[in-house]
Scaffold this motif. Structure first.
Motif, mmCIF file in Angstrom:
data_model
loop_
_atom_site.group_PDB
_atom_site.id
_atom_site.type_symbol
_atom_site.label_atom_id
_atom_site.label_comp_id
_atom_site.label_asym_id
_atom_site.label_seq_id
_atom_site.Cartn_x
_atom_site.Cartn_y
_atom_site.Cartn_z
ATOM 1 N N ARG A 179 0.840 -1.206 0.000
ATOM 2 C CA ARG A 179 0.000 0.000 0.000
ATOM 3 C C ARG A 179 0.871 1.250 0.000
ATOM 4 O O ARG A 179 0.570 2.236 -0.676
ATOM 5 N N ARG A 180 1.975 1.209 0.782
ATOM 6 C CA ARG A 180 2.866 2.361 0.822
ATOM 7 C C ARG A 180 3.499 2.614 -0.535
ATOM 8 O O ARG A 180 3.658 3.750 -0.970
ATOM 9 N N VAL A 181 3.874 1.536 -1.230
ATOM 10 C CA VAL A 181 4.452 1.682 -2.567
ATOM 11 C C VAL A 181 3.422 2.234 -3.536
ATOM 12 O O VAL A 181 3.705 3.091 -4.373
ATOM 13 N N LEU A 182 2.158 1.735 -3.431
ATOM 14 C CA LEU A 182 1.088 2.175 -4.328
ATOM 15 C C LEU A 182 0.832 3.658 -4.185
ATOM 16 O O LEU A 182 0.542 4.352 -5.158
ATOM 17 N N LEU A 183 0.918 4.165 -2.950
ATOM 18 C CA LEU A 183 0.655 5.580 -2.705
ATOM 19 C C LEU A 183 1.939 6.382 -2.569
ATOM 20 O O LEU A 183 1.906 7.533 -2.149
ATOM 21 N N GLY A 184 3.073 5.781 -2.928
ATOM 22 C CA GLY A 184 4.360 6.395 -2.677
ATOM 23 C C GLY A 184 4.759 7.451 -3.674
ATOM 24 O O GLY A 184 4.041 7.804 -4.606
ATOM 25 N N ALA A 185 5.989 7.943 -3.448
ATOM 26 C CA ALA A 185 6.499 9.057 -4.241
ATOM 27 C C ALA A 185 6.718 8.671 -5.695
ATOM 28 O O ALA A 185 6.558 9.504 -6.588
ATOM 29 N N LEU A 225 12.633 18.191 -3.505
ATOM 30 C CA LEU A 225 12.563 19.606 -3.134
ATOM 31 C C LEU A 225 11.150 20.012 -2.726
ATOM 32 O O LEU A 225 10.182 19.710 -3.417
ATOM 33 N N ARG A 226 11.056 20.726 -1.616
ATOM 34 C CA ARG A 226 9.761 21.200 -1.145
ATOM 35 C C ARG A 226 9.167 22.235 -2.098
ATOM 36 O O ARG A 226 7.951 22.252 -2.332
ATOM 37 N N VAL A 227 10.016 23.092 -2.687
ATOM 38 C CA VAL A 227 9.506 24.106 -3.613
ATOM 39 C C VAL A 227 8.887 23.446 -4.835
ATOM 40 O O VAL A 227 7.899 23.956 -5.396
ATOM 41 N N ALA A 228 9.416 22.305 -5.261
ATOM 42 C CA ALA A 228 8.829 21.578 -6.390
ATOM 43 C C ALA A 228 7.473 21.016 -6.012
ATOM 44 O O ALA A 228 6.566 20.949 -6.853
ATOM 45 N N TRP A 229 7.328 20.610 -4.753
ATOM 46 C CA TRP A 229 6.023 20.128 -4.286
ATOM 47 C C TRP A 229 4.997 21.254 -4.362
ATOM 48 O O TRP A 229 3.874 21.041 -4.843
ATOM 49 N N TYR A 230 5.373 22.442 -3.900
ATOM 50 C CA TYR A 230 4.456 23.584 -3.950
ATOM 51 C C TYR A 230 4.103 23.939 -5.403
ATOM 52 O O TYR A 230 2.926 24.195 -5.717
ATOM 53 N N THR A 277 4.079 22.015 -7.982
ATOM 54 C CA THR A 277 3.221 20.966 -8.548
ATOM 55 C C THR A 277 1.786 21.133 -8.085
ATOM 56 O O THR A 277 0.841 20.999 -8.876
ATOM 57 N N VAL A 278 1.616 21.436 -6.800
ATOM 58 C CA VAL A 278 0.261 21.648 -6.267
ATOM 59 C C VAL A 278 -0.414 22.823 -6.966
ATOM 60 O O VAL A 278 -1.630 22.797 -7.229
ATOM 61 N N LEU A 279 0.347 23.844 -7.303
ATOM 62 C CA LEU A 279 -0.221 25.011 -7.989
ATOM 63 C C LEU A 279 -0.509 24.726 -9.467
ATOM 64 O O LEU A 279 -1.496 25.221 -10.025
ATOM 65 N N LEU A 280 0.358 23.933 -10.115
ATOM 66 C CA LEU A 280 0.224 23.706 -11.552
ATOM 67 C C LEU A 280 -0.845 22.677 -11.907
ATOM 68 O O LEU A 280 -1.441 22.757 -12.990
ATOM 69 N N LEU A 281 -1.100 21.705 -11.044
ATOM 70 C CA LEU A 281 -2.078 20.663 -11.377
ATOM 71 C C LEU A 281 -3.478 21.229 -11.636
ATOM 72 O O LEU A 281 -4.121 20.842 -12.623
ATOM 73 N N PRO A 282 -4.006 22.123 -10.801
ATOM 74 C CA PRO A 282 -5.306 22.717 -11.143
ATOM 75 C C PRO A 282 -5.260 23.515 -12.442
ATOM 76 O O PRO A 282 -6.243 23.555 -13.193
ATOM 77 N N VAL A 283 -4.106 24.131 -12.731
ATOM 78 C CA VAL A 283 -3.963 24.897 -13.971
ATOM 79 C C VAL A 283 -4.066 23.979 -15.183
ATOM 80 O O VAL A 283 -4.751 24.292 -16.164
ATOM 81 N N THR A 284 -3.399 22.833 -15.127
ATOM 82 C CA THR A 284 -3.463 21.894 -16.257
ATOM 83 C C THR A 284 -4.876 21.349 -16.443
ATOM 84 O O THR A 284 -5.308 21.109 -17.579
ATOM 85 N N PHE A 289 -2.443 12.349 -4.510
ATOM 86 C CA PHE A 289 -1.168 11.646 -4.384
ATOM 87 C C PHE A 289 -0.066 12.616 -3.954
ATOM 88 O O PHE A 289 0.748 12.297 -3.079
ATOM 89 N N VAL A 290 -0.052 13.798 -4.577
ATOM 90 C CA VAL A 290 0.955 14.794 -4.220
ATOM 91 C C VAL A 290 0.768 15.253 -2.774
ATOM 92 O O VAL A 290 1.735 15.369 -2.010
ATOM 93 N N LEU A 291 -0.471 15.471 -2.378
ATOM 94 C CA LEU A 291 -0.736 15.930 -1.018
ATOM 95 C C LEU A 291 -0.364 14.866 0.018
ATOM 96 O O LEU A 291 0.192 15.186 1.077
ATOM 97 N N LEU A 292 -0.644 13.600 -0.282
ATOM 98 C CA LEU A 292 -0.345 12.521 0.668
ATOM 99 C C LEU A 292 1.155 12.321 0.862
ATOM 100 O O LEU A 292 1.588 11.848 1.921
ATOM 101 N N ASN A 293 1.948 12.699 -0.137
ATOM 102 C CA ASN A 293 3.394 12.497 -0.061
ATOM 103 C C ASN A 293 4.133 13.783 0.293
ATOM 104 O O ASN A 293 5.306 13.943 -0.050
#
Length: 389
Positions: A4-10, A75-80, A82-89, A114-118
């Motif tokens: 399960r951890r692998v399925l929801l992993g990075a 990188l944490r900045v890449a996480w941020y 990604t969270v901003l760009l996904l709704p844009v896409t 998935f991004v939020l959980l990781n």
């Protein structure tokens, strides 16, 4: 739990985000210069947004790929971003309305949880050197200087009327492209353009040097086996092999292609050889905390201690257990009298090749030809006769 951890992993998260980036770029290229939105959403999409959806979708795809590279480095900045760009896409997928739009929207929305959980997996801060900070400041400063000056002197230029025109002129001048559609018409404007050109070339060169320099150094370090950060990023549910020697090679052969693993060895020549075989390796002391933390011991499945030195194995086991008390540790004892010492150090299972060899020799001498079955039985035991008890 592990599956399960692998399925929801990075790794799954990065695969999804990469697919979003590719689809965003693909649909953007298809829609460049075209119009036509699905009737169900046509009333809600302005014509300007419809026309811009193409090239902005391709641009968002490139930005998303940049975020993926940042996620690979944790990188944490890449996480941020990604969270901003996904709704844009997802929104651009609605506006583009092409064959790939539906999967783009679906994957964008699917990737968000998935991004939020990781979140905790991407906690590394950007470590910029003084040169990189100076290069970034110089590049941004040149862009601000060029844009503000061009707009202020817009009357001294042909075809420069808006801020966007000023930004456009600054970019094509600083990058030495110079399309010739915006031209200075006075001496003052020409002198200003020269200053933008000089500052632009200098800042672009400084920026490229600060980025390419570390990359070239990393290539040399990787060839020497002294730095394999890229291979170690986002490891999870893996095995950490401490040491490299006669006992280690069969372990690597067994793990290769079946379970993710990383080797930690102080031998730089051995590290370089392993790295040439595309095996993740750290050139460091396996008894130190730092390399074990870099190898993500908190997310590892197990640790195998096989340094060919029982004293070093015991110290490495103590360090591993101090960082992750619940991790399973398997040790290979070079001398049979050290089996109990390795157990007391924290090893869950201790295998003594000398004892196993003795058992096989005895069984073979007594006429048992099926020695492989005997070996399997010895290896499956968690102690007992195989460990010398």
């Amino acid at each position: 739990m592990a599956s399960r951890r692998v399925l929801l992993g990075a790794r799954v998260t990065m695969v999804l985000v990469t697919l979003v980036a590719v689809l965003s770029f693909t649909t953007g290229v298809v829609k460049i210069g075209t119009t036509g939105v699905d009737e169900s959403v046509a009333a809600y999409v302005p014509e300007d947004l419809e026309r811009a959806a193409g090239f902005t979708g391709a641009l968002t795809g490139f930005l998303m790929l940049g975020s993926v590279l940042g996620l690979r480095r944790g990188l944490r900045v890449a996480w941020y971003s990604t969270v901003l760009l996904l709704p844009v896409t997802a929104v651009q997928g609605l506006a583009q309305s092409s064959v790939a739009s539906t999967p783009l929207i679906a994957l964008s929305l699917l990737s968000i949880p998935f991004v939020l959980l990781n979140y905790r997996r991407f906690d590394r801060q950007i470590d910029l050197s003084t040169t990189q900070l100076a290069a970034t400041a110089a590049l941004l400063g040149t862009m601000v200087y060029g844009t503000a000056g061009t707009y202020r002197l817009s009357e001294d230029f042909n075809n420069v009327e808006t801020i966007l025109d000023a930004v456009y002129y600054t970019i094509v001048t600083a990058s030495t492209v110079g399309y010739g559609d915006a031209i200075p018409t006075t001496q003052q404007a020409r002198l200003f353009s020269i200053s933008v050109l000089i500052l632009g070339v200098a800042s672009f060169t400084l920026a490229l040097g600060s980025l390419l320099g570390p990359a070239i150094e990393a290539r040399f370090a990787q060839a020497l086996g002294t730095m394999t950060e890229r291979q170690l990023e986002l490891l999870e549910d893996h095995v950490i092999v401490l040491g490299y020697g006669d006992l280690t090679e069969p372990i690597i052969d067994e793990l290769d292609g079946t379970v993710p693993f990383v080797v930690i060895t102080p031998d730089q020549e051995a590290a370089a050889e392993l790295n040439a075989r595309d095996i993740a390796v750290l050139s460091a002391d396996p008894s130190d905390e730092a390399p074990l933390q870099r190898a993500s011991i908190e997310d590892a499945r197990a640790v195998v201690a096989a340094t060919n030195n029982d004293a070093n194995d015991a110290l490495a086991i103590l360090t591993a257990k101090s960082l992750n008390a619940d991790i399973r540790v398997v040790a290979g004892a070079t001398d049979r009298e050290n089996v109990e010492k390795l157990r007391r150090a924290g090893a869950d299972t201790v295998i003594s090749p000398a004892v196993i060899g003795g058992h096989l020799l005895v069984e073979s001498a007594l006429g048992d030809e099926n020695v492989e079955t005997v070996a399997d039985q010895l290896l499956d035991s968690s102690g007992g006769s195989a460990a010398g008890e």
